[in-house]
Structure formats: C-alpha cells, structure tokens
Scaffold this active site. Structure first.
Site, PDB file in Angstrom:
ATOM      1  N   TYR A 144     108.513  17.433  91.336  1.00 21.62           N
ATOM      2  CA  TYR A 144     109.033  18.724  91.842  1.00 21.62           C
ATOM      3  C   TYR A 144     110.499  18.742  91.818  1.00 21.62           C
ATOM      4  CZ  TYR A 144     109.984  22.201  95.813  1.00 21.62           C
ATOM      5  OH  TYR A 144     110.309  23.297  96.567  1.00 21.62           O
ATOM      6  N   SER A 201     115.201  24.663  95.540  1.00 24.96           N
ATOM      7  CA  SER A 201     115.161  23.742  96.784  1.00 24.96           C
ATOM      8  C   SER A 201     116.396  22.711  96.962  1.00 24.96           C
ATOM      9  CB  SER A 201     113.843  22.934  96.629  1.00 24.96           C
ATOM     10  OG  SER A 201     113.747  21.866  97.534  1.00 24.96           O
TER      11      SER A 201
END
Ligand SMILES: NC(=O)c1ccc[n+]([C@@H]2O[C@H](COP(=O)([O-])OP(=O)(O)OC[C@H]3O[C@@H](n4cnc5c(N)ncnc54)[C@H](OP(=O)(O)O)[C@@H]3O)[C@@H](O)[C@H]2O)c1
Length: 257
Positions: free
Chosen positions: A149, A136
């Site tokens: 995350y 990401s």
C-alpha cells in the site's frame, strides 16, 4: 452564485461515509454536478444518474466510469481520485504474493492512471481542469504492516507530480492530498471494534490507534469533511497557481520536513 457552479466532477469512492462521500457532498454544496462511484450501489441514492457502480481497480470498471461521466455530464472539469486502501496480510513482507502486490497497485495506482488517461483528452480539448489524487502519509512514513500500500501510494505521488508538469501548460492543474488518520465511518467502526475487543471505552481505543501510528500532536484524527474542504479549495479557482503540490492533512503526525 456558488464557487463551482457549472463545473462537472467525478469522485471515485463516494459512499460509505468515507473521504470520497465527504468530497462529493462538499463539491455538490459548492455548486458542482458530481458523479460518484463505488462497487456497491447504496440504497439511498438521491439521483441514480449521478452514480456509477464499478470496480475502478479493473480496466473495465474505469472505462465504465469514464464513459458515464462523458455521456451524462458532457465533459469533466474536476476529477478527485479517492479510491484506495490496504489489506493487511499476515505473515510479513516475504509472505506477500505477486497477487497481493498487484492488487494493491491496481487499487491504489492503476485506477487513477487509467481514469486520468480516459478523461484527460476531453479536459485537454477544453483547455481547463483540476485533478486531485488522494494518497497517504504512508507514502512518506510507511508502516511495516502495509508495505505494498505504502509503495503504491509513493508511486501515485510520483506519477501525480510528473502528470502535473505535463498538464499545467494545457490548463489542467494536478495535485495530491495526503491524509493521516481520518476518522471515516469505516475507521469509527474499527475504533468501536477495538474498544469492544479490549474492553475499554472508545476514546481509549482511538488513542491506542493514534499511538500505533506514532501519535497525533493535534490530539485527534482528522474528519472526512476537513479533507473535503482541502480538496475543494484545490480544485477551485482560489488555488489557480497550485500545481504538482502535496498537501498533508494529518494533525501533525508526520514529523519529517
Ligand atoms: N481513512 C484514513 O485514515 C486514510 C488515511 C490515509 C489515506 N487514506 C486514503 O483516502 C482514500 C479514502 O479512504 P477512506 O478511508 O475514506 O475509504 P473508505 O471509507 O473505505 O471508502 C472507500 C470508498 O471507496 C469505494 N471503493 C473501495 N474500493 C473500490 C473500488 N475498487 N472501486 C470502486 N470503489 C471502491 C467504497 O465503496 P464500495 O466498498 O462499495 O466499493 C467506498 O465508497 C483512500 O485512497 C485511502 O488510501 C485514508
């Protein structure tokens, strides 16, 4: 003859209109035989032999996926590890428990590490293969609401880079794809929910989300099929000397160099 004819692939997280579903469809269209996974079994499975219901955040789930892939396909040429995601815990970073941290690392890092460890011996034996880890842009530009995350995606990127160096001499290429905002079916649901909550149209709600991540110069989120196109290129022979590279696909939202 299609580009990936005869190739055997595993794609984690291949349902629900997400990036994995688009990758599975694109690899299949290119001629590969693709096993996909998810925790819940979709009602409209075209071929149950090509699906494994398993939670890949657990060692048992990964073992089940790896076993099914090796038994049913007789080996694996392509692994695309897509599963990942974040739970936004209220209360800020200090409110996060060990369990919260461990959950995010189990889903976003250990799932990939364990699957690679299970499948790489057979890929090394055959002397060829390609792996893509989906990370990401948060690994570069972490958001304050999803701290574990972002940390887990950074760790996945670091692990992937190191693995790439160790596997390239054995004929296996490893790369990462780092998406920004991708409008998956789930993200579209978020847009609709925000539009309803704010009493605005969906374009306005979508723009609010884009603004919250600092804007997207392209003016729109990426589509899952655009990410799938990049992944398909990376696992194909057209990318035969691309190793250990991070490929950002974010419409220009990451402004770092
Ligand atoms: N969408 C974005 O904007 C975006 C941005 C940056 C990075 N990414 C990354 O791209 C990847 C895919 O995201 P996405 O938005 O396409 O996800 P998604 O739409 O939420 O799809 C998730 C898929 O993974 C499966 N899944 C989730 N947890 C699982 C688990 N523990 N074990 C097995 N399967 C699991 C889901 O099915 P079940 O629920 O049935 O298990 C579904 O098939 C993730 O790694 C995410 O971090 C996405």
């Amino acid at each position: 003859m299609s580009e990936l004819d005869g190739r055997r692939a595993v794609v984690t997280g291949g349902t629900r209109g997400g990036i994995g579903a688009a990758v599975s469809a694109r690899l299949t269209a290119a001629g590969a035989t693709v096993i996909t996974t998810a925790r819940s079994t979709p009602a409209d499975l075209p071929d149950p032999e090509l699906f494994v219901a398993a939670d890949v955040s657990t060692p048992d789930g990964v073992a089940r996926v790896a076993r099914a892939a090796l038994d049913r396909l007789g080996g694996v040429d392509i692994v695309v590890h897509v599963v990942g995601g974040s739970r936004q815990e209220p209360g800020g970073v200090l409110a996060l428990s060990d369990h919260d941290w461990q959950h995010e690392f189990a889903v976003n890092l250990f799932s990939a590490v364990r699957l690679d460890r299970a499948l790489l011996p057979s890929m090394i034996e055959q002397g060829r293969g390609a792996i893509v880890h989906v990370t990401s842009v948060q690994r570069r530009v972490p958001l304050p609401t999803t701290v574990p995350y972002a940390a887990a995606k950074s760790a996945l990127t670091s692990y992937s880079k190191n693995l790439a160096g160790q596997m390239a001499p054995k004929g296996i290429r490893v790369n990462t794809v780092s998406p920004g905002f991708v409008e998956t079916a789930g993200a579209s649901g978020m847009v609709s929910a925000l539009a309803a909550a704010d009493g605005v149209d969906e374009d306005t709600a979508r723009r609010t989300i884009m603004d919250s991540i600092g804007g997207i110069p392209l003016g729109r989120p990426a589509r899952p099929d655009e990410v799938a196109e990049l992944v398909t290129f990376l696992v194909s022979d057209r990318a035969s000397s691309i190793v250990g590279a991070e490929h950002v696909i974010d419409g220009g939202s990451t402004r770092t160099i």
